[in-house]
Design a protein around this motif. Structure first.
Motif, PDB file in Angstrom:
ATOM      1  N   THR A  59      55.948  45.525  52.466  1.00  0.00           N
ATOM      2  CA  THR A  59      55.825  45.579  50.746  1.00  0.00           C
ATOM      3  C   THR A  59      56.598  44.770  49.759  1.00  0.00           C
ATOM      4  OG1 THR A  59      55.064  48.428  51.116  1.00  0.00           O
ATOM      5  CG2 THR A  59      54.768  47.420  49.081  1.00  0.00           C
ATOM      6  N   GLY A  60      56.056  43.591  49.081  1.00  0.00           N
ATOM      7  CA  GLY A  60      56.661  42.520  49.155  1.00  0.00           C
ATOM      8  C   GLY A  60      56.442  42.879  46.875  1.00  0.00           C
ATOM      9  N   THR A  61      55.959  43.936  47.104  1.00  0.00           N
ATOM     10  CA  THR A  61      56.450  44.296  45.042  1.00  0.00           C
ATOM     11  C   THR A  61      56.776  45.329  45.160  1.00  0.00           C
ATOM     12  OG1 THR A  61      54.173  46.142  46.127  1.00  0.00           O
ATOM     13  CG2 THR A  61      53.882  43.308  44.503  1.00  0.00           C
ATOM     14  N   SER A  62      57.804  45.885  46.171  1.00  0.00           N
ATOM     15  CA  SER A  62      59.089  46.898  46.294  1.00  0.00           C
ATOM     16  C   SER A  62      60.613  46.694  45.874  1.00  0.00           C
ATOM     17  CB  SER A  62      59.293  47.684  47.417  1.00  0.00           C
ATOM     18  OG  SER A  62      59.504  46.946  48.560  1.00  0.00           O
ATOM     19  N   HIS A  63      60.497  44.890  45.546  1.00  0.00           N
ATOM     20  CA  HIS A  63      61.173  44.059  45.736  1.00  0.00           C
ATOM     21  C   HIS A  63      61.653  43.388  44.822  1.00  0.00           C
ATOM     22  CE1 HIS A  63      63.765  44.114  49.611  1.00  0.00           C
ATOM     23  NE2 HIS A  63      62.288  44.616  50.065  1.00  0.00           N
ATOM     24  N   LEU A  64      62.522  43.319  43.828  1.00  0.00           N
ATOM     25  CA  LEU A  64      62.892  42.892  42.531  1.00  0.00           C
ATOM     26  C   LEU A  64      62.116  41.428  42.545  1.00  0.00           C
ATOM     27  CD1 LEU A  64      65.598  45.446  40.377  1.00  0.00           C
ATOM     28  CD2 LEU A  64      63.035  44.730  40.149  1.00  0.00           C
ATOM     29  N   VAL A  65      62.967  40.563  43.280  1.00  0.00           N
ATOM     30  CA  VAL A  65      62.518  39.002  43.714  1.00  0.00           C
ATOM     31  C   VAL A  65      61.125  39.111  43.526  1.00  0.00           C
ATOM     32  CG1 VAL A  65      62.447  36.979  45.879  1.00  0.00           C
ATOM     33  CG2 VAL A  65      64.698  39.226  45.898  1.00  0.00           C
ATOM     34  N   MET A  66      60.210  39.639  44.034  1.00  0.00           N
ATOM     35  CA  MET A  66      58.843  39.492  44.037  1.00  0.00           C
ATOM     36  C   MET A  66      58.409  39.589  42.504  1.00  0.00           C
ATOM     37  SD  MET A  66      55.593  39.564  45.650  1.00  0.00           S
ATOM     38  CE  MET A  66      53.730  39.948  45.233  1.00  0.00           C
ATOM     39  N   THR A  67      58.772  40.823  41.894  1.00  0.00           N
ATOM     40  CA  THR A  67      58.353  41.307  40.925  1.00  0.00           C
ATOM     41  C   THR A  67      59.161  41.069  39.262  1.00  0.00           C
ATOM     42  OG1 THR A  67      60.295  42.952  40.899  1.00  0.00           O
ATOM     43  CG2 THR A  67      57.864  43.556  41.796  1.00  0.00           C
ATOM     44  N   LEU A  68      60.065  40.613  39.232  1.00  0.00           N
ATOM     45  CA  LEU A  68      60.571  39.296  38.533  1.00  0.00           C
ATOM     46  C   LEU A  68      60.445  38.174  38.631  1.00  0.00           C
ATOM     47  CD1 LEU A  68      64.449  40.615  38.413  1.00  0.00           C
ATOM     48  CD2 LEU A  68      63.228  40.379  36.323  1.00  0.00           C
ATOM     49  N   THR A  69      60.181  37.827  39.702  1.00  0.00           N
ATOM     50  CA  THR A  69      59.540  36.388  39.580  1.00  0.00           C
ATOM     51  C   THR A  69      57.666  36.283  39.242  1.00  0.00           C
ATOM     52  OG1 THR A  69      60.611  35.977  42.330  1.00  0.00           O
ATOM     53  CG2 THR A  69      58.291  34.626  41.440  1.00  0.00           C
ATOM     54  N   LEU A  70      57.416  37.551  39.174  1.00  0.00           N
ATOM     55  CA  LEU A  70      55.924  37.169  38.263  1.00  0.00           C
ATOM     56  C   LEU A  70      56.426  37.499  36.567  1.00  0.00           C
ATOM     57  CD1 LEU A  70      53.747  39.764  40.315  1.00  0.00           C
ATOM     58  CD2 LEU A  70      54.145  36.801  40.552  1.00  0.00           C
ATOM     59  N   ALA A  71      57.415  38.346  36.328  1.00  0.00           N
ATOM     60  CA  ALA A  71      57.454  38.498  35.322  1.00  0.00           C
ATOM     61  C   ALA A  71      58.492  38.193  34.094  1.00  0.00           C
ATOM     62  CB  ALA A  71      58.039  40.300  34.721  1.00  0.00           C
TER      63      ALA A  71
ATOM     64  N   PRO B 129      60.670  42.080  30.489  1.00  0.00           N
ATOM     65  CA  PRO B 129      60.779  41.059  32.145  1.00  0.00           C
ATOM     66  C   PRO B 129      61.587  41.921  33.040  1.00  0.00           C
ATOM     67  CG  PRO B 129      62.211  39.744  30.854  1.00  0.00           C
ATOM     68  CD  PRO B 129      61.669  40.476  29.572  1.00  0.00           C
ATOM     69  N   GLY B 130      62.377  42.738  32.449  1.00  0.00           N
ATOM     70  CA  GLY B 130      63.460  43.302  33.769  1.00  0.00           C
ATOM     71  C   GLY B 130      62.664  44.903  33.964  1.00  0.00           C
ATOM     72  N   THR B 131      62.267  45.909  32.442  1.00  0.00           N
ATOM     73  CA  THR B 131      61.233  46.490  32.712  1.00  0.00           C
ATOM     74  C   THR B 131      59.586  47.154  33.694  1.00  0.00           C
ATOM     75  OG1 THR B 131      60.294  46.509  30.032  1.00  0.00           O
ATOM     76  CG2 THR B 131      61.607  47.437  30.202  1.00  0.00           C
ATOM     77  N   LEU B 132      59.366  45.612  33.659  1.00  0.00           N
ATOM     78  CA  LEU B 132      58.174  45.285  34.157  1.00  0.00           C
ATOM     79  C   LEU B 132      57.999  45.436  35.358  1.00  0.00           C
ATOM     80  CD1 LEU B 132      56.160  42.501  31.989  1.00  0.00           C
ATOM     81  CD2 LEU B 132      55.301  44.521  32.472  1.00  0.00           C
ATOM     82  N   ALA B 133      59.388  44.712  35.596  1.00  0.00           N
ATOM     83  CA  ALA B 133      59.586  44.340  37.212  1.00  0.00           C
ATOM     84  C   ALA B 133      60.274  45.620  37.566  1.00  0.00           C
ATOM     85  CB  ALA B 133      60.741  42.944  37.115  1.00  0.00           C
ATOM     86  N   VAL B 134      60.813  46.032  37.155  1.00  0.00           N
ATOM     87  CA  VAL B 134      61.807  47.755  37.774  1.00  0.00           C
ATOM     88  C   VAL B 134      60.213  48.666  38.548  1.00  0.00           C
ATOM     89  CG1 VAL B 134      63.199  48.974  37.125  1.00  0.00           C
ATOM     90  CG2 VAL B 134      63.664  47.033  36.932  1.00  0.00           C
ATOM     91  N   ARG B 135      59.527  48.479  36.503  1.00  0.00           N
ATOM     92  CA  ARG B 135      58.548  49.712  37.330  1.00  0.00           C
ATOM     93  C   ARG B 135      57.927  49.543  37.971  1.00  0.00           C
ATOM     94  NH1 ARG B 135      55.937  48.513  32.266  1.00  0.00           N
ATOM     95  NH2 ARG B 135      56.558  50.102  31.041  1.00  0.00           N
ATOM     96  N   LEU B 136      57.160  48.393  37.964  1.00  0.00           N
ATOM     97  CA  LEU B 136      56.396  48.281  39.559  1.00  0.00           C
ATOM     98  C   LEU B 136      57.486  48.023  41.223  1.00  0.00           C
ATOM     99  CD1 LEU B 136      53.679  47.572  40.742  1.00  0.00           C
ATOM    100  CD2 LEU B 136      54.818  44.889  40.217  1.00  0.00           C
ATOM    101  N   ALA B 137      58.839  47.549  40.754  1.00  0.00           N
ATOM    102  CA  ALA B 137      59.056  47.907  41.991  1.00  0.00           C
ATOM    103  C   ALA B 137      59.132  49.517  42.165  1.00  0.00           C
ATOM    104  CB  ALA B 137      60.291  47.289  41.904  1.00  0.00           C
ATOM    105  N   ALA B 138      59.926  50.328  41.267  1.00  0.00           N
ATOM    106  CA  ALA B 138      60.400  51.222  41.617  1.00  0.00           C
ATOM    107  C   ALA B 138      59.369  52.540  42.457  1.00  0.00           C
ATOM    108  CB  ALA B 138      61.183  52.392  40.386  1.00  0.00           C
ATOM    109  N   ASN B 139      58.034  52.129  41.314  1.00  0.00           N
ATOM    110  CA  ASN B 139      56.921  52.935  42.344  1.00  0.00           C
ATOM    111  C   ASN B 139      56.834  53.231  43.423  1.00  0.00           C
ATOM    112  OD1 ASN B 139      55.799  54.626  39.971  1.00  0.00           O
ATOM    113  ND2 ASN B 139      56.377  52.995  38.687  1.00  0.00           N
ATOM    114  N   MET B 140      56.364  51.590  43.223  1.00  0.00           N
ATOM    115  CA  MET B 140      55.847  51.767  44.525  1.00  0.00           C
ATOM    116  C   MET B 140      57.281  51.693  46.144  1.00  0.00           C
ATOM    117  SD  MET B 140      53.662  49.424  44.845  1.00  0.00           S
ATOM    118  CE  MET B 140      52.582  50.746  43.884  1.00  0.00           C
ATOM    119  N   ILE B 141      58.551  52.390  45.652  1.00  0.00           N
ATOM    120  CA  ILE B 141      59.375  52.071  46.595  1.00  0.00           C
ATOM    121  C   ILE B 141      59.247  53.993  46.826  1.00  0.00           C
ATOM    122  CG2 ILE B 141      62.580  52.712  46.781  1.00  0.00           C
ATOM    123  CD1 ILE B 141      62.290  50.088  45.790  1.00  0.00           C
TER     124      ILE B 141
END
Length: 222
Positions: free
Chosen positions: A92-104, A152-164
């Motif tokens: 699951t790539g979207t469970s990592h902040l590396v990817m979600t921060l890269t998007l946000a 951008p941090g809240t966007l990335a953490v929200r997505l990654a935390a929900n996936m994890i």
């Protein structure tokens, strides 16, 4: 698994983690759909994209000028990776902040650069909400600045935390299967199926929330 978080470990090799190649699978499958005869699935997906385009156009305003397609593509990418992570043995790539921060982060930086260069007065006015007493204005500027920086941090953490969170819950319940009696096993299976349905809903909702919030942030700088 050596521990509970082993399923989120991207390091399968020393030079290039092969787990991240699952994120690139969309570039293999999606172009093939353009060569297929239109069917109900492609028609449904086309209707979803058109409705998303109209909704994002309403959120951005009359100055959208085609920028809604960026957010529709962002929604499609996140939705694809969220759903792909629900299949067994797929990373699951979207469970990592590396990817979600890269998007946000690049989106937020581009919004800020565009806003402060082209609409400086408008951006300054956003720091003080309308009707704020003069005494509270310095505090409101600090609060609004901090809330803007952490977006951008809240966007990335929200997505990654929900996936994890959902994947960890499924893993925890799945690991208890060999330890429980057979009479309770059917309850565990039903619970796992319901959680999988919930995770499918979360995959759609989180990709939609990410795209809508990015759209709202872009509408504030125009």
């Amino acid at each position: 698994m050596t521990n509970l978080f082993s399923s989120f470990d991207p390091s399968t090799s020393f030079y290039f983690p092969l787990n991240w190649t699952s994120v690139l699978l969309c570039f293999i499958f999606i172009p093939l759909s353009f060569w297929l005869i239109p069917n109900r699935l492609s028609s449904l997906w086309k209707k979803i994209l058109i409705s998303l385009h109209l909704e994002f156009k309403t959120l951005i305003g009359p100055l959208s000028s085609g920028s809604t397609f960026i957010f529709v593509s962002l929604f499609s990418l996140i939705l694809y990776n969220n759903f792909l992570g629900l299949f067994p043995y797929i990373f699951t790539g979207t469970s990592h902040l590396v990817m979600t921060l890269t998007l946000a982060l690049p989106l937020w930086v581009s919004f800020m650069i565009f806003g402060w260069i082209n609409n400086t007065i408008h951006m300054l006015a956003h720091l003080v909400p309308q009707g704020t007493p003069p005494v509270l204005m310095p505090f409101m500027v600090c609060i609004e600045t901090i809330s803007n920086i952490i977006r951008p941090g809240t966007l990335a953490v929200r997505l990654a935390a929900n996936m994890i969170a959902g994947h960890l819950l499924l893993t925890l319940l799945g690991n208890t299967g060999p330890l429980i009696p057979k009479s309770i096993l059917i309850i565990l299976l039903i619970t796992q199926i319901l959680l999988l349905v919930l995770e499918s809903a979360v995959a759609i909702i989180q990709s939609y929330v990410f795209a809508v919030l990015s759209t709202l942030y872009s509408s504030e700088v125009t």
